[in-house]
Design a protein around this motif. Structure first.
Motif, mmCIF file in Angstrom:
data_model
loop_
_atom_site.group_PDB
_atom_site.id
_atom_site.type_symbol
_atom_site.label_atom_id
_atom_site.label_comp_id
_atom_site.label_asym_id
_atom_site.label_seq_id
_atom_site.Cartn_x
_atom_site.Cartn_y
_atom_site.Cartn_z
ATOM 1 N N MET A 198 72.295 55.760 49.531
ATOM 2 C CA MET A 198 71.542 56.916 50.022
ATOM 3 C C MET A 198 72.489 58.115 50.179
ATOM 4 N N PRO A 199 72.178 59.281 49.556
ATOM 5 C CA PRO A 199 73.042 60.459 49.702
ATOM 6 C C PRO A 199 73.101 60.911 51.148
ATOM 7 N N LEU A 200 74.302 61.221 51.604
ATOM 8 C CA LEU A 200 74.470 61.608 53.004
ATOM 9 C C LEU A 200 74.867 63.066 53.169
ATOM 10 N N ALA A 201 75.125 63.771 52.059
ATOM 11 C CA ALA A 201 75.504 65.177 52.150
ATOM 12 C C ALA A 201 74.439 65.949 52.910
ATOM 13 N N GLY A 202 74.864 66.762 53.856
ATOM 14 C CA GLY A 202 73.954 67.529 54.684
ATOM 15 C C GLY A 202 73.642 66.873 56.007
ATOM 16 N N THR A 203 73.959 65.586 56.154
ATOM 17 C CA THR A 203 73.678 64.872 57.406
ATOM 18 C C THR A 203 74.506 65.453 58.547
ATOM 19 N N LEU A 204 73.863 65.661 59.678
ATOM 20 C CA LEU A 204 74.559 66.141 60.877
ATOM 21 C C LEU A 204 74.880 64.935 61.763
ATOM 22 N N VAL A 205 76.153 64.778 62.072
ATOM 23 C CA VAL A 205 76.622 63.637 62.853
ATOM 24 C C VAL A 205 76.956 64.090 64.270
ATOM 25 N N GLU A 206 76.386 63.397 65.254
ATOM 26 C CA GLU A 206 76.642 63.689 66.670
ATOM 27 C C GLU A 206 76.321 65.137 67.022
ATOM 28 N N LEU A 221 78.169 66.582 57.196
ATOM 29 C CA LEU A 221 78.751 65.974 55.996
ATOM 30 C C LEU A 221 78.507 66.877 54.799
ATOM 31 N N VAL A 222 79.545 67.070 53.981
ATOM 32 C CA VAL A 222 79.449 67.990 52.845
ATOM 33 C C VAL A 222 79.477 67.250 51.516
ATOM 34 N N ARG A 223 80.498 66.433 51.299
ATOM 35 C CA ARG A 223 80.639 65.722 50.022
ATOM 36 C C ARG A 223 81.599 64.557 50.200
ATOM 37 N N PRO A 224 81.473 63.541 49.330
ATOM 38 C CA PRO A 224 82.435 62.431 49.397
ATOM 39 C C PRO A 224 83.833 62.890 48.993
ATOM 40 N N SER A 239 86.564 49.170 51.400
ATOM 41 C CA SER A 239 85.642 48.835 52.482
ATOM 42 C C SER A 239 84.987 50.052 53.121
ATOM 43 N N SER A 240 85.166 51.237 52.547
ATOM 44 C CA SER A 240 84.641 52.430 53.206
ATOM 45 C C SER A 240 84.491 53.571 52.207
ATOM 46 N N VAL A 241 83.770 54.602 52.634
ATOM 47 C CA VAL A 241 83.687 55.856 51.890
ATOM 48 C C VAL A 241 84.004 56.970 52.871
ATOM 49 N N VAL A 242 84.740 57.968 52.419
ATOM 50 C CA VAL A 242 85.156 59.063 53.285
ATOM 51 C C VAL A 242 84.484 60.350 52.817
ATOM 52 N N TYR A 243 83.858 61.046 53.757
ATOM 53 C CA TYR A 243 83.197 62.316 53.483
ATOM 54 C C TYR A 243 83.988 63.470 54.084
ATOM 55 N N PHE A 244 83.990 64.584 53.359
ATOM 56 C CA PHE A 244 84.460 65.846 53.928
ATOM 57 C C PHE A 244 83.347 66.390 54.810
ATOM 58 N N ALA A 271 87.219 64.721 58.388
ATOM 59 C CA ALA A 271 86.850 63.635 57.479
ATOM 60 C C ALA A 271 86.045 62.625 58.281
ATOM 61 N N VAL A 272 85.010 62.079 57.659
ATOM 62 C CA VAL A 272 84.177 61.064 58.310
ATOM 63 C C VAL A 272 84.225 59.808 57.449
ATOM 64 N N LYS A 273 84.724 58.737 58.016
ATOM 65 C CA LYS A 273 84.913 57.474 57.302
ATOM 66 C C LYS A 273 83.787 56.520 57.669
ATOM 67 N N LEU A 274 83.004 56.114 56.661
ATOM 68 C CA LEU A 274 81.848 55.253 56.899
ATOM 69 C C LEU A 274 82.105 53.856 56.371
ATOM 70 N N PHE A 275 81.739 52.870 57.179
ATOM 71 C CA PHE A 275 81.876 51.465 56.837
ATOM 72 C C PHE A 275 80.483 50.857 56.634
ATOM 73 N N PRO A 276 80.366 49.812 55.834
ATOM 74 C CA PRO A 276 79.090 49.079 55.787
ATOM 75 C C PRO A 276 78.848 48.380 57.124
#
Length: 250
Positions: free
Chosen positions: A1-9, A14-17, A23-28, A38-43
């Motif tokens: 699922m694309p997460l760009a544009g998601t507002l966290v907290e 989130l802007v782009r991967p 084990s993770s993906v990091v977003y700018f 940077a936001v690091k997401l884990f499964p």
């Protein structure tokens, strides 16, 4: 699922991967304060790993490491808010090889900054346990930050069964044997990177070390000595030797 544009907290957009790990993906991301993060997401099944990284690294603050600020959740996935490191991973930054032949001063600064980072975390009882090119973000002038603390932990930590922690090409012999790891194990990884800077290739344990007339060869040999008892165990001492051998004022 694309997460760009998601507002966290309510604060981090989130802007782009930026990159993907095993084990993770990091977003700018951009914070409400206008600063980059940077936001690091884990499964979801690796929530314990995210929690462990936060526990081990959140108290560490130094200009030469990627800081871990906050543990959060993004659409049901465990995540960490990190400082943003400008630059490229080490192998991409130094395209002309050997790096010490073509960009000697920037590459030496990179190694100095790596040793600064290791000296700091070792002084706090933490070992990184995965020193490798992908975990060093290097800017244009050679300035570097050590990132990705998801394999880090207390020095000499033991587990129920032997664990071979790290990335094979940069793994110390004791890490490959599944032994508890300490400062000298991180310094082995630093030595592998210094060897790469000297020779443009990784060391071959079967072939033995290559020789050159570079004054940094003795330091490299001490850092990648296969016997951890005879290897340098102090990042502060390694830094001092590097500056002395390279005749640099950093």
């Amino acid at each position: 699922m694309p997460l760009a544009g998601t507002l966290v907290e309510g604060r981090y957009r989130l802007v782009r991967p930026l990159g993907h790990g095993a084990s993770s993906v990091v977003y700018f991301a951009v914070g409400s304060d206008g600063l980059p993060y940077a936001v690091k997401l884990f499964p979801p099944h690796l929530a314990a790993r995210a929690e462990r990284e936060y526990f081990n690294a959140s108290g560490l603050s130094h200009p030469r490491i990627g800081q871990v600020f906050q543990q959060v959740e993004v659409q049901g996935r465990p995540a960490l808010i990190l400082s943003f490191a400008r630059g490229r991973v080490l192998f991409e930054r130094y395209a002309r090889r050997p790096a010490l032949t073509f960009e000697r001063k920037p590459f030496l600064l990179t190694i100095v900054h790596l040793l600064d980072a290791l000296a700091f975390i070792h002084a706090h009882g933490i070992v990184h346990r995965d020193v490798k090119p992908e975990n060093l973000i290097v800017d244009g002038d050679g300035s570097a930050k050590l990132v990705d603390f998801d394999l880090s932990g207390p020095a000499d930590e033991t587990f129920g069964t032997p664990l071979r922690i790290g990335t094979m090409a940069f793994q110390s012999p004791e890490a490959a044997r599944g032994e508890p790891l300490s400062a000298e194990s991180d310094l082995y990884g630093a030595g592998v990177l210094l060897y790469w800077g000297l020779h443009g290739e990784l060391p071959d344990p079967e072939a033995g070390p290559r020789a050159s007339d570079d004054p940094l060869e003795p330091l490299c040999a001490q850092l990648i000595h296969p016997d951890r008892r005879q290897r340098l165990a102090s990042a502060v001492e390694a830094r001092r030797m590097l500056l002395k051998l390279a005749s640099l004022p950093y």
